[in-house]
Design a protein around this motif. Structure first.
Motif, short mmCIF file in Angstrom:
data_model
loop_
_atom_site.label_atom_id
_atom_site.label_comp_id
_atom_site.label_asym_id
_atom_site.label_seq_id
_atom_site.Cartn_x
_atom_site.Cartn_y
_atom_site.Cartn_z
N GLU A 75 -14.25 -16.92 -42.07
CA GLU A 75 -13.41 -16.30 -40.83
C GLU A 75 -13.19 -14.70 -41.72
OE1 GLU A 75 -10.57 -13.79 -40.04
OE2 GLU A 75 -9.37 -15.46 -40.97
N GLU B 5 -21.41 -17.51 -25.50
CA GLU B 5 -20.98 -16.98 -26.63
C GLU B 5 -22.33 -16.42 -27.34
OE1 GLU B 5 -18.09 -15.78 -26.94
OE2 GLU B 5 -16.89 -17.23 -25.85
N THR C 298 -6.36 -12.88 -29.31
CA THR C 298 -6.99 -12.24 -30.24
C THR C 298 -8.49 -12.45 -30.37
OG1 THR C 298 -6.49 -13.73 -32.14
CG2 THR C 298 -4.86 -11.89 -31.35
N LYS C 299 -9.46 -11.52 -30.84
CA LYS C 299 -10.69 -11.77 -31.17
C LYS C 299 -10.87 -11.93 -32.69
CE LYS C 299 -12.50 -9.85 -27.05
NZ LYS C 299 -13.68 -8.98 -26.35
N GLN C 300 -11.93 -12.91 -32.96
CA GLN C 300 -12.23 -13.27 -34.44
C GLN C 300 -13.60 -13.46 -34.58
OE1 GLN C 300 -11.66 -12.86 -37.50
NE2 GLN C 300 -9.55 -13.22 -37.32
N THR C 301 -13.88 -12.75 -35.83
CA THR C 301 -15.46 -13.01 -36.15
C THR C 301 -15.56 -14.04 -37.22
OG1 THR C 301 -15.71 -10.68 -35.71
CG2 THR C 301 -17.34 -11.71 -37.09
N ARG D 188 -18.36 -13.87 -32.48
CA ARG D 188 -17.09 -13.17 -32.37
C ARG D 188 -16.68 -13.83 -31.05
NH1 ARG D 188 -14.10 -9.23 -34.15
NH2 ARG D 188 -12.52 -8.11 -32.59
N ILE D 189 -15.35 -14.59 -31.10
CA ILE D 189 -15.03 -15.07 -29.90
C ILE D 189 -13.34 -14.70 -29.82
CG2 ILE D 189 -16.37 -17.13 -29.97
CD1 ILE D 189 -13.99 -18.63 -31.04
N GLN D 190 -13.07 -15.01 -28.62
CA GLN D 190 -11.60 -14.81 -28.19
C GLN D 190 -11.00 -15.91 -28.28
OE1 GLN D 190 -10.61 -12.08 -24.77
NE2 GLN D 190 -8.90 -13.61 -24.17
N LEU D 191 -9.65 -16.02 -29.03
CA LEU D 191 -8.84 -17.15 -29.47
C LEU D 191 -8.06 -17.45 -28.50
CD1 LEU D 191 -8.36 -16.58 -33.32
CD2 LEU D 191 -10.10 -17.81 -32.29
#
Length: 200
Positions: A125, A80, A102-105, A95-98
């Motif tokens: 978050e 990442e 979903t993706k979150q920053t 920013r990663i995929q949970l």
């Protein structure tokens, strides 16, 4: 709010380097972190154990690569990116995929209202502006304690580790920059020249 997870980060010294150990607040050892040109997290008391993850400070870039070992292929690292924004008021985001797809920053930024010590960062978050974690560093000049990381939400082992690696990467990167700007020739535990460290 009671933290969902807490980590204690302490320093250990060899002749040329300072490295880190990570434990729980109950003194259960979790990781030994080799601090050279990069940060490498070992699931052991020294550098001989398996690698759990690492942070690579990139040359000629303001970004940092954070990698976690693949549990099914220990020699494979899934990467990442930790991005830097700003020059005076610096922030660091990833920013990663949970697990739900979903993706979150998430953004590390300095804070004056949370934590203790001279270097305090909160992880926010960005969708809900929720404070997810706080990294508090020790301001005692001769203390071996580098800091405390409190994570306030049940993120799970993978995201917990990314938060830990990214938080220590921000603190170590900032300290290398400070030593460089104050005239220290070598930055960081590995003696890397300050002008080569572009994680600013």
């Amino acid at each position: 709010m009671n933290p969902a997870a807490q980590y204690l980060i302490t320093q250990t010294h060899s002749f040329w380097h300072h490295h880190y150990n990570v434990s729980t607040e109950e003194n259960t050892h979790l990781f030994h972190v080799v601090n050279s040109s990069h940060l490498t997290f070992h699931r052991s008391a020294d550098s001989n154990g398996p690698i759990a993850g690492m942070c690579k400070f990139r040359h000629f870039s303001s970004d940092c690569k954070i990698g976690l070992s693949d549990p099914e292929q220990p020699s494979k690292i899934n990467w990442e990116y930790l991005h830097k924004q700003g020059f005076i008021k610096r922030t660091y985001w990833f920013r990663i995929q949970l697990e739900d797809g979903t993706k979150q920053t998430y953004t590390w930024k300095r804070t004056h209202s949370l934590g203790t010590g001279s270097e305090k960062y909160k992880l926010v978050e960005e969708t809900s502006l929720t404070v997810v974690a706080v990294f508090s560093s020790s301001d005692r000049a001769f203390s071996q304690t580098t800091g405390h990381l409190d994570i306030y939400l049940p993120l799970g082992p993978r995201l917990n580790l990314i938060v830990l690696i990214s938080g220590l990467a921000v603190v170590e990167g900032e300290r290398r920059l400070t030593r460089t700007t104050q005239g220290g020739g070598a930055a960081g535990g590995g003696g890397m020249l300050g002008q080569d460290l572009k994680f600013r």
